[in-house]
Design an enzyme around this catalytic site. Structure first.
Site, PDB file in Angstrom:
ATOM      1  N   TYR A  55     -53.125  33.179   9.090  1.00 21.04           N
ATOM      2  CA  TYR A  55     -52.251  34.224   9.948  1.00 21.04           C
ATOM      3  C   TYR A  55     -52.204  33.696  11.301  1.00 21.04           C
ATOM      4  CZ  TYR A  55     -50.130  38.452  11.711  1.00 21.04           C
ATOM      5  OH  TYR A  55     -49.490  39.388  12.431  1.00 21.04           O
ATOM      6  N   ASP A  76     -55.921  28.092  17.127  1.00 18.48           N
ATOM      7  CA  ASP A  76     -55.559  29.329  17.386  1.00 18.48           C
ATOM      8  C   ASP A  76     -56.720  30.010  17.462  1.00 18.48           C
ATOM      9  OD1 ASP A  76     -54.622  31.802  17.479  1.00 18.48           O
ATOM     10  OD2 ASP A  76     -53.464  31.957  15.568  1.00 18.48           O
ATOM     11  N   LYS A 106     -56.434  38.825  22.612  1.00 19.66           N
ATOM     12  CA  LYS A 106     -57.553  39.799  22.033  1.00 19.66           C
ATOM     13  C   LYS A 106     -58.505  39.844  23.182  1.00 19.66           C
ATOM     14  CE  LYS A 106     -56.665  39.641  17.246  1.00 19.66           C
ATOM     15  NZ  LYS A 106     -56.152  40.916  16.504  1.00 19.66           N
TER      16      LYS A 106
HETATM   17  N1  PLP Z   1     -53.558  34.634  15.637  1.00 19.04           N
HETATM   18  C1  PLP Z   1     -54.355  34.989  14.834  1.00 19.04           C
HETATM   19  C2  PLP Z   1     -55.471  34.224  14.658  1.00 19.04           C
HETATM   20  C3  PLP Z   1     -54.540  36.494  14.801  1.00 19.04           C
HETATM   21  O1  PLP Z   1     -55.508  37.015  14.223  1.00 19.04           O
HETATM   22  C4  PLP Z   1     -53.441  37.490  15.284  1.00 19.04           C
HETATM   23  C5  PLP Z   1     -53.536  38.808  15.165  1.00 19.04           C
HETATM   24  O2  PLP Z   1     -54.521  39.502  14.771  1.00 19.04           O
HETATM   25  C6  PLP Z   1     -52.403  36.745  16.053  1.00 19.04           C
HETATM   26  C7  PLP Z   1     -52.345  35.274  16.024  1.00 19.04           C
HETATM   27  C8  PLP Z   1     -51.497  37.516  16.593  1.00 19.04           C
HETATM   28  O3  PLP Z   1     -51.888  38.338  17.570  1.00 19.04           O
HETATM   29  P1  PLP Z   1     -51.191  39.608  18.089  1.00 19.04           P
HETATM   30  O4  PLP Z   1     -51.297  40.681  16.903  1.00 19.04           O
HETATM   31  O5  PLP Z   1     -51.676  40.028  19.329  1.00 19.04           O
HETATM   32  O6  PLP Z   1     -49.703  39.305  18.487  1.00 19.04           O
END
Ligand code: PLP
Length: 445
Positions: free
Chosen positions: A142, A234, A263
């Site tokens: 994700y 990521d 985060k």
């Molecule tokens: N990338 C990862 C690995 C994530 O876990 C998340 C969200 O949980 C995101 C991207 C997307 O972040 P956001 O929810 O701040 O848009």
């Protein structure tokens, strides 16, 4: 536990908000409990019930619900000075300098407002940099609510994983199984000249926590180097959590070209960032030609909170504390599972933990190695352990959301309500919170 007020608020929310929530993962069964306030490692709901909170806002809250004094002071001073200007401020530079100083792969960084925005921009940047269109992602991984990564299937047969995304968009995204070096080699053999980037979490934290097998990231690194593609880590979840200030990439000793953050680096306020080698990141406008912009990007309150958050972590025993509690929870839950429910497995590292359902109980309960079996084909539980997103989904029965999550909630412990999202320890949590949680696990399992 009484949930009358939460129930009423949910009914009200349903009449003005789709599903009654502003993010789908919050729609717990049979209804979400509404939070009144936080207190250290706890939350108190609208009916006055108190829970030990291991959700921690899905990751940003390194200090739980009590901001350390310097973080709170930094936030307050920026609120007092007017919240934002639409012009650059010094605190953005200070935050960028801190990240560049501690994460060796980062020379230059662009701040945005969410993890999703970070991965959207990173994918666009990789396409602009390489002049290619295809992106390799991991099946079940994700990267936020974005068109390029909400794709499921295999390199040969894939499509959007949600309504609303044109098939043509998904054509450019190639999902491969995580931890399968051969599959990575094959996708590069077939599409290498068209691949702009591989986008991967260093640990698949948003898929029930799956750690990489030895050498996996090195294989991806080599394939990207050989084919002129970018390796994007990521680190929206793992950044400044796993591996401390050096992030997960320092733990694994692999250097990505680009890293996405989110985060923790916003100190509890909306944030995302794209960092990496200067010659790549400078592809963003106005330095380069890949358009990127945002009204709230580099928001002074977020920058002040994020910078103070990281500085406080650098000066105090924050990672030692959160990692110690993480280890205690994993060990404690693992013992409880082995004793009472060997079909459950505990996974995680540093300050992350997750209990996942495996498909079968092993014949030999002593064979459990607490998730390590995902990486060790010789382990007696290797076949039964979920190793990919599809495995996690197949293993996730109603038991988690409808039964286990509820049982824990009724015992005053707030966990993430699905099999994909993991839990986090914070600096505000105590040994007592761990004990109380293990007691609840003992009863609920
Ligand atoms: N990338 C990862 C690995 C994530 O876990 C998340 C969200 O949980 C995101 C991207 C997307 O972040 P956001 O929810 O701040 O848009």
């Amino acid at each position: 536990m009484n949930h009358e007020r939460s129930r009423g608020l949910y009914d009200r929310a349903l009449s003005v908000m789709p599903g009654g929530v502003n993010s789908s993962v919050r729609a717990n069964m049979p209804h979400p409990f509404f939070i009144e306030r936080g207190d250290g490692g706890h939350v108190i709901d609208a009916d006055g019930n108190r829970y030990v909170d291991w959700v921690m806002g899905y990751g940003p809250l390194l200090y739980g619900h009590d901001l350390p004094d310097p973080v709170e002071a930094a936030v307050q001073s920026h609120v007092a000075e007017g919240p934002m200007y639409g012009a650059p401020t010094e605190v953005e530079i200070e935050h960028a300098e801190f990240v560049a100083r501690h994460v060796p792969s980062v020379e230059s960084i662009r701040f945005v407002n969410s993890g999703t925005e970070a991965t959207v921009s990173a994918v666009r940047l990789a396409r602009g940099h390489t002049g290619r269109d295809k992106i390799v992602v991991m099946q079940g991984g994700y990267h936020g609510a974005q068109e390029s990564t909400l794709v499921e299937g295999s390199p040969e047969d894939h499509g959007p994983s949600t309504k609303g995304i044109p098939e043509e968009f998904a054509e450019h995204t190639l999902p491969i199984p995580f931890n399968d070096p051969q599959a990575a080699k094959e996708v590069f053999a077939e599409h290498g000249d068209d691949i702009a980037a591989v986008l991967v979490e260093p640990i698949l934290a948003n898929m029930g926590i799956v750690a990489p097998i030895d050498g996996y990231h090195e294989t991806l690194r080599d394939l990207c180097d050989d084919h002129g593609s970018l390796l994007i880590f990521d680190e929206v979840i793992t950044g400044f959590r796993v591996g401390g200030l050096g992030c997960a990439q320092s733990k694994f000793g692999v250097t990505p070209d680009v890293t996405t953050f989110g985060k923790i680096i916003g100190g509890g306020f909306p944030v995302g960032a794209i960092g990496g080698k200067a010659d790549i990141i400078e592809g963003f406008t106005p330095a380069g030609e890949v358009f990127q912009s945002g009204t709230f990007s580099g928001h002074p309150v977020t920058m002040a909170a994020g910078k103070a958050t990281l500085e406080y972590a650098a000066e105090n025993d924050v990672y030692e504390h959160v990692n110690r509690l993480g280890r205690k929870l994993r060990e404690g839950i693992s013992e409880i599972c082995a004793e009472r429910a060997p079909e459950y497995t505990v996974v995680g590292t540093d300050s992350m933990f997750k209990t996942v359902f495996t498909r079968d109980a092993p014949d030999d309960p002593d064979a459990c190695c607490a998730g390590g079996c995902r990486q060790d084909p010789d382990c007696a539980r290797y076949d039964a352990c979920p190793k990919t997103g599809a495995d996690v989904a197949a293993a996730a029965t109603d038991r988690w959301e409808r039964v286990f999550w509820q049982e824990m909630k009724d015992r005053g412990v707030f966990l993430t309500a699905n099999q994909y999202e993991c839990q986090f320890t914070s600096y505000a949590h105590t040994e007592e919170d761990v004990e109380r949680t293990l007691e609840a696990y003992r009863e609920a399992i």
